[in-house]
Design a protein around this motif. Structure first.
Motif, short mmCIF file in Angstrom:
data_model
loop_
_atom_site.label_atom_id
_atom_site.label_comp_id
_atom_site.label_asym_id
_atom_site.label_seq_id
_atom_site.Cartn_x
_atom_site.Cartn_y
_atom_site.Cartn_z
N PRO A 586 -4.17 3.92 -20.09
CA PRO A 586 -5.58 3.52 -19.93
C PRO A 586 -6.33 3.40 -21.25
O PRO A 586 -7.31 2.67 -21.33
N ASP A 587 -5.87 4.10 -22.28
CA ASP A 587 -6.56 4.08 -23.55
C ASP A 587 -6.34 2.78 -24.32
O ASP A 587 -7.05 2.51 -25.30
N ARG A 588 -5.37 1.96 -23.90
CA ARG A 588 -5.10 0.71 -24.62
C ARG A 588 -6.08 -0.41 -24.23
O ARG A 588 -6.14 -1.42 -24.92
N TYR A 589 -6.79 -0.24 -23.12
CA TYR A 589 -7.58 -1.35 -22.59
C TYR A 589 -9.02 -0.93 -22.36
O TYR A 589 -9.29 0.11 -21.75
N ARG A 590 -9.93 -1.76 -22.85
CA ARG A 590 -11.35 -1.48 -22.63
C ARG A 590 -11.78 -1.93 -21.25
O ARG A 590 -12.66 -1.34 -20.63
N VAL A 591 -11.16 -2.99 -20.75
CA VAL A 591 -11.55 -3.54 -19.46
C VAL A 591 -10.34 -4.21 -18.80
O VAL A 591 -9.50 -4.78 -19.48
N ILE A 592 -10.29 -4.10 -17.47
CA ILE A 592 -9.21 -4.68 -16.68
C ILE A 592 -9.82 -5.64 -15.66
O ILE A 592 -10.77 -5.28 -14.95
N LEU A 593 -9.26 -6.84 -15.58
CA LEU A 593 -9.64 -7.81 -14.55
C LEU A 593 -8.46 -7.95 -13.60
O LEU A 593 -7.38 -8.37 -14.00
N SER A 594 -8.66 -7.59 -12.34
CA SER A 594 -7.56 -7.54 -11.38
C SER A 594 -7.95 -8.29 -10.12
O SER A 594 -8.85 -7.88 -9.39
N GLN A 595 -7.27 -9.39 -9.87
CA GLN A 595 -7.58 -10.22 -8.70
C GLN A 595 -6.50 -10.08 -7.63
O GLN A 595 -5.30 -10.11 -7.92
N VAL A 596 -6.94 -9.94 -6.38
CA VAL A 596 -6.07 -9.77 -5.21
C VAL A 596 -4.84 -8.92 -5.55
O VAL A 596 -3.71 -9.34 -5.34
N VAL A 651 -12.41 -5.73 -9.89
CA VAL A 651 -11.35 -5.94 -8.90
C VAL A 651 -11.87 -6.91 -7.84
O VAL A 651 -12.96 -6.71 -7.29
N GLY A 652 -11.11 -7.95 -7.55
CA GLY A 652 -11.53 -8.93 -6.57
C GLY A 652 -10.50 -9.12 -5.48
O GLY A 652 -9.30 -8.95 -5.70
N THR A 653 -10.98 -9.46 -4.27
CA THR A 653 -10.08 -9.73 -3.17
C THR A 653 -10.75 -10.68 -2.20
O THR A 653 -11.94 -11.01 -2.34
N GLY A 654 -9.98 -11.14 -1.21
CA GLY A 654 -10.50 -11.97 -0.13
C GLY A 654 -10.22 -11.31 1.20
O GLY A 654 -9.10 -10.83 1.44
N LEU A 655 -11.21 -11.26 2.06
CA LEU A 655 -11.05 -10.58 3.34
C LEU A 655 -9.90 -11.17 4.14
O LEU A 655 -9.20 -10.44 4.85
N GLU A 704 -16.75 -17.71 -9.61
CA GLU A 704 -16.06 -16.42 -9.58
C GLU A 704 -15.51 -16.07 -10.96
O GLU A 704 -15.61 -14.93 -11.42
N GLN A 705 -14.93 -17.07 -11.64
CA GLN A 705 -14.38 -16.84 -12.97
C GLN A 705 -15.48 -16.46 -13.95
O GLN A 705 -15.32 -15.56 -14.79
N ALA A 706 -16.61 -17.13 -13.85
CA ALA A 706 -17.73 -16.84 -14.76
C ALA A 706 -18.23 -15.42 -14.57
O ALA A 706 -18.60 -14.74 -15.54
N GLU A 707 -18.26 -14.95 -13.33
CA GLU A 707 -18.73 -13.59 -13.09
C GLU A 707 -17.78 -12.57 -13.73
O GLU A 707 -18.22 -11.61 -14.39
N MET A 708 -16.49 -12.77 -13.54
CA MET A 708 -15.52 -11.85 -14.15
C MET A 708 -15.60 -11.87 -15.66
O MET A 708 -15.57 -10.83 -16.32
N TYR A 709 -15.70 -13.06 -16.23
CA TYR A 709 -15.76 -13.17 -17.68
C TYR A 709 -17.03 -12.57 -18.24
O TYR A 709 -17.03 -11.97 -19.33
N ALA A 710 -18.14 -12.70 -17.53
CA ALA A 710 -19.39 -12.08 -17.98
C ALA A 710 -19.23 -10.56 -18.04
O ALA A 710 -19.66 -9.90 -19.00
#
Length: 719
Positions: A586-596, A651-655, A704-710
Motif C-alpha cells: 500500500p505504501d507504493r501507491y498514493r491512489v488506486i483506480l479500480s473499476q468493476v 472504486v466503480g461498478t455497475g449494478l 465517468e473517466q473524467a470523474e476518476m481522473y479528477a
C-alpha cells in the motif's frame, strides 16, 4: 439490532443532513450480519457483508446502501466538479463528433458506422457498390455530409431514446442482402434480444429471440438462422438453436447443447461461406463442429476435444487451415488439412512452432495468408505466399500495436491492418501484397493533438525472480527524469490477454499536466508468449501482482516518478490486481483506480451459479480442491484486507454487471472502511443502470473517466 432497512435509511438521512464539503462528509457504515461461507473440504470463512448480494437487484436495504455510497461519492467529489468538467471538455473536445468508420465491402455492399454531432450512438448504414464507389469515396462523402444512396440499417440513437442503457451487440445481414437481424441489450447484462427486419420491404417481424449471447448466422436460404441461447441462471452460453424467421421461437429446435459448463460457445461462417461453424472453448481446450451452410442439418466434429489441445480453424480453397498448440507447440503453429478430414493425422505444418514467436491469429485470402503474431512483447503481421519468402509489415516506433483489420472478402490482393502506439492515433492501412503499395485509409482524428509533442519508449524492469518485464511509457516532450513527476501505471495480467500500447484520447489530458503513463506488460498476459500467461495463472498467480509492484519500484528508482506520486489503475481482473497490490504494497501507491474489480475470489469461485465461475477453473483454480482454495485465499483482496493505511481509492461498478457482480466491490469497500487506518478517501460509485462496460453512449463513459481522473489528479497534487 437495527433492521437493515432502518440502518440504510439512517445512513441516507445522515448523508442528506451532513455538510456538503468533502472534509465533513461521513462515509456509509454498512451493517454486519454473521454469515459463514463453507467449502466442500470443510474450510469456513466469515463473510459479514454477504447480505449485500441480491441476484434480483431488488433488496431495499442493499439498494439503499449503494445509493448512500453514491451520495457520499457526490459529496467527496463536489469540490472537484470544476476539474472534472475541465477534463470532460478536454476529452470530448478532441473527438471529431461526426466521424465514421472505414467502409468494408461484403457481397456487393459497403458497410460502415457513422456518428452525428452531439449524439451518443452510431448509425449503422450501407451503400451499394458500383463505379467510383470505394472505401475512400464513401468516407469523403460522409465528410461532406453527403448521404445520397445511403441505406440506414440501424439508427441506434432512435433505438436508445428514453432508455437509461442501450447497446447493439451485433447485427447480421442475410446472404442475399435482404434480411437484417440485430441484437440489443437494455441494461448492460449482455443478455441480448434478436429482432428481424426485411430490408427490401421494411417489414419488421414480430418475434424476439431473448436471452441470447448476441451470436447469430444465416443459412443460405436467407430465412433460417442459428443462434446461441444462454442459461437463464448462470448466463453461460448453453445451446445452439435453429429459428425460421416469421415463426414462433417456442418451436425453435436445439441443434447442439453443451453439457460442460467450463466451455464457452460461439457460432460463425467460414471464410469461404461454405460452412456454418459452432466453436466451443474452455481455458485449455477447443472443439469445432461444422455443417454445410446450404443444408445445415448435421454438424461434424473437426477435431475432438482433448484437455490442453487448443485450436481455431477456417476454411478456404478446399482446405482447413488451423492454428493449434498440438504436439507440444506451446506458442502455437499453423497447419492445414483436406476439407473432408476429421483426423489430426491429416494435419501438416504450414508454419512450424517457434519458442520465441507466439502465433495469435490468421486470415485467409485466395493468394496468401496473413498471420498475426508477437515476439518480445511486440505485435507484427507476417504475409505468407506460396513459393516466396515471408514478409513482415514494417513499424516505426519502439512500442506500438499492430494487427489485422476488417478483411471481409478473400478474393483480393489487398490486406487491411491497423497500427497505433501511445503517441499515434489508431491508423488503418491497406497494403497491396502484389505491388507493395500502401494506402492510408484512415487515422483516428484527434482535434488539437500534435503527436510530435509526445515521446514513447519501451523499458524493461527486472522482477524479484529475475524475469524482465516490458513496460511501455509515454510522456510529454521535455519531461525530465528527475524523480518528481506523478505517474499512472496500468496493467491487466489475466486470461492471456495482452495489453498492447495503443493511443487514448483521455490519457493526453494527463500527459499535458506533466504526468507519465506506464503500461506494464506483466505475467498473466501473453505479451511474451504462452509461457508468460502460464507463469501468471493458477498456482503462479502471485507473479502478476509482484510484477506490477516491481515495475513501480523500477520506474521510481529510474526517476520516472516520485515515490509518493504514483497512481495505479485496473479493471475487472485488473481490479483484482489493484486489490492485491494495495494489500501487499500500500505504501507504493498514493491512489488506486479500480473499476468493476474481481475482489472476492474464493467466494465467487465456490459458487457455480455465478456467471464465468465454471469457465474459469483453469484460470484461477477450483477452490473445491484444498490446494487451490488455500492459494486463492492467500491473495484474494477481500479476504486479505487488514488494519493498515491504504491508498486513496476510487472504486466503480455497475449494478447489472454480469461479469463481476456488483456485490464484490460493495463488500470489499464495506470491509475496507472497517480496517483502513489511512487518511485517504475511499469513493465507491455504482452505476445503477449499467453493467460491466459502464454507461452506454460514447460521451457518458468519458464523464465517468473524467470523474476518476479528477479524483486521481487531486490526490497526486497535479495542477
Amino acid at each position: 439490532m437495527k433492521t437493515a432497512l432502518l440502518l440504510a435509511t439512517t445512513i441516507l438521512m445522515t448523508l442528506s443532513t451532513a455538510s456538503t464539503t468533502a472534509a465533513d462528509a461521513t462515509p456509509p457504515d454498512a451493517e454486519k450480519r454473521p454469515h459463514v461461507v463453507k467449502a466442500p473440504h470443510g474450510a469456513e470463512r466469515n463473510d459479514e457483508y454477504y447480505w449485500l448480494r441480491d441476484d434480483e437487484r431488488e433488496d431495499k436495504a442493499m439498494l439503499a446502501y449503494l445509493e448512500a455510497e453514491n451520495a457520499y461519492a457526490d459529496q467527496v467529489m463536489a469540490p472537484l466538479e470544476p476539474l472534472e468538467n475541465a477534463l470532460y471538455e478536454e476529452i470530448v473536445g478532441r473527438i471529431k463528433q461526426d466521424d465514421s468508420s472505414i467502409p468494408a465491402r461484403e457481397r456487393g455492399w459497403w458497410y460502415y458506422a457513422r456518428y452525428e454531432t452531439g449524439k451518443d450512438y452510431p448509425i449503422h448504414a450501407r451503400r451499394k457498390d458500383g463505379p467510383g464507389v470505394d472505401a475512400l469515396a464513401i468516407q469523403q462523402a460522409n465528410e461532406r455530409g453527403d448521404f445520397a444512396g445511403e441505406e440506414v440499417l440501424l439508427d441506434v440513437n432512435a433505438l436508445a431514446e428514453g432508455k437509461d442503457y442501450y447497446a447493439v451487440g451485433a447485427y447480421e445481414v442475410s446472404q442475399d442482402n435482404t434480411m437484417l437481424a440485430w441484437a440489443d441489450d437494455t441494461n448492460g447484462r449482455r443478455q441480448y434480444t434478436f429482432r428481424f427486419r426485411d430490408l427490401a420491404t421494411g417489414k419488421a417481424y414480430p418475434e424476439e429471440l431473448r436471452g441470447t449471447s448476441g451470436d447469430l448466422v444465416f443459412a443460405d436460404d436467407n430465412r433460417t438462422v442459428f443462434y446461441i441461447e444462454n442459461d437463464p441462471e448462470t448466463l453461460l452460453t448453453k445451446r445452439v438453436k435453429r429459428h425460421v424467421i416469421g415463426t414462433d421461437p417456442a418451436q425453435d429446435v436445439v441443434v447442439y447443447e453443451e453439457a460442460d459448463d467450463s466451455f464457452y460457445m460461439g457460432i460463425d461462417r467460414t471464410r469461404d461461406d461454405r460452412y456454418i461453424v459452432i466453436g466451443v472453448s474452455s481455458t485449455v481446450s477447443d472443439e469445432i463442429r461444422y455443417a454445410p451452410a446450404a443444408d445445415p442439418q448435421a454438424f461434424t466434429v473437426l477435431a475432438g476435444r482433448e484437455r490442453d489441445l487448443e485450436y481455431q480453424a477456417d476454411h478456404l480453397d478446399d482446405r482447413w487451415v488451423i492454428l493449434t498448440n498440438a504436439d507440444g507447440a506451446k506458442n502455437f503453429k499453423l497447419v492445414q488439412a483436406p476439407s473432408g478430414s476429421t483426423s489430426r493425422k491429416d494435419w501438416t505444418d504450414v508454419v512450424a512452432h517457434d519458442e520465441n514467436v507466439l502465433l495469435e491469429t490468421f486470415e485467409l485470402f485466395d493468394g496468401f495468408v496473413a498471420l498475426g503474431e508477437r515476439s518480445e512483447a511486440l505485435e507484427r503481421v507476417r504475409i505468407l505466399r506460396p513459393g516466396r519468402e515471408d514478409e513482415y509489415v514494417a513499424a516505426d516506433e519502439p512500442a506500438y500495436s499492430m494487427g489485422l483489420s476488417a478483411n471481409t472478402e478473400p478474393d483480393t490482393t489487398k490486406l487491411r491492418y491497423t497500427y497505433t502506439s501511445l503517441t499515434t492515433p489508431a491508423t488503418t492501412y491497406e497494403l497491396d501484397t502484389a505491388t507493395g503499395e500502401r494506402v492510408l485509409l484512415k487515422q483516428q482524428p484527434v482535434l488539437g493533438y500534435d503527436p510530435s509533442r509526445y515521446v514513447t519508449e519501451r523499458v524493461w524492469a527486472t522482477a524479484r525472480d529475475g524475469e524482465r518485464i516490458p513496460v511501455s511509457l509515454v510522456y510529454r516532450k521535455g519531461f525530465e527524469r528527475d524523480g518528481t513527476a506523478a505517474m499512472l501505471q496500468y496493467a491487466y495480467g489475466s486470461y492471456g490477454m495482452s495489453m498492447d500500447p495503443g493511443f487514448s484520447v483521455t490519457t493526453v489530458s494527463l500527459l499535458d499536466r506533466g504526468m507519465v503513463y506506464a503500461l506494464a506488460h506483466i505475467r498473466g498476459g501473453q505479451e511474451m508468449g504462452r509461457r508468460w500467461y502460464d507463469d501468471g495463472k493458477l498456482l503462479n498467480k502471485i507473479n502478476t501482482f509482484t510484477d506490477f509492484i516491481d515495475v513501480t519500484d523500477h520506474l521510481v528508482a529510474q526517476g520516472y516518478a516520485a515515490k509518493d506520486r504514483v497512481a495505479a489503475a485496473g479493471g475487472s481482473a485488473g481490479g483484482l490486481l489493484m486489490g492485491a497490490v494495495s494489500n501487499m504494497a500500500p505504501d507504493r501507491y498514493r491512489v488506486i483506480l479500480s473499476q468493476v474489480p474481481f475482489v472476492d475470489v474464493v467466494t465467487t469461485m465456490l459458487d457455480a451459479s455465478i456467471p464465468l465461475t465454471t469457465n474459469e477453473y483453469d484460470e484461477w483454480g477450483n477452490p473445491e480442491q484444498r490446494q487451490f482454495y488455500d492459494y486463492m485465499l492467500s491473495y484474494s483482496p477481500y479476504d486479505n484486507l487488514k488494519a493498515q493505511a491504504y491508498p486513496a481509492m476510487f472504486v466503480g461498478t455497475g449494478l447489472w454487471d454480469s461479469q463481476v457482480q456488483y456485490w464484490e466491490p460493495a463488500k470489499y469497500v464495506a470491509r475496507l472502511r472497517d480496517v483502513d487506518t489511512g487518511n485517504g478517501p475511499v469513493v465507491f460509485r455504482t452505476n445503477m443502470e449499467a453493467g460491466h462496460g459502464g454507461k452506454s453512449g460514447r460521451f457518458r463513459r468519458f464523464r465517468e473517466q473524467a470523474e476518476m481522473y479528477a479524483f486521481m489528479l487531486d490526490q497526486l497534487g497535479v495542477k
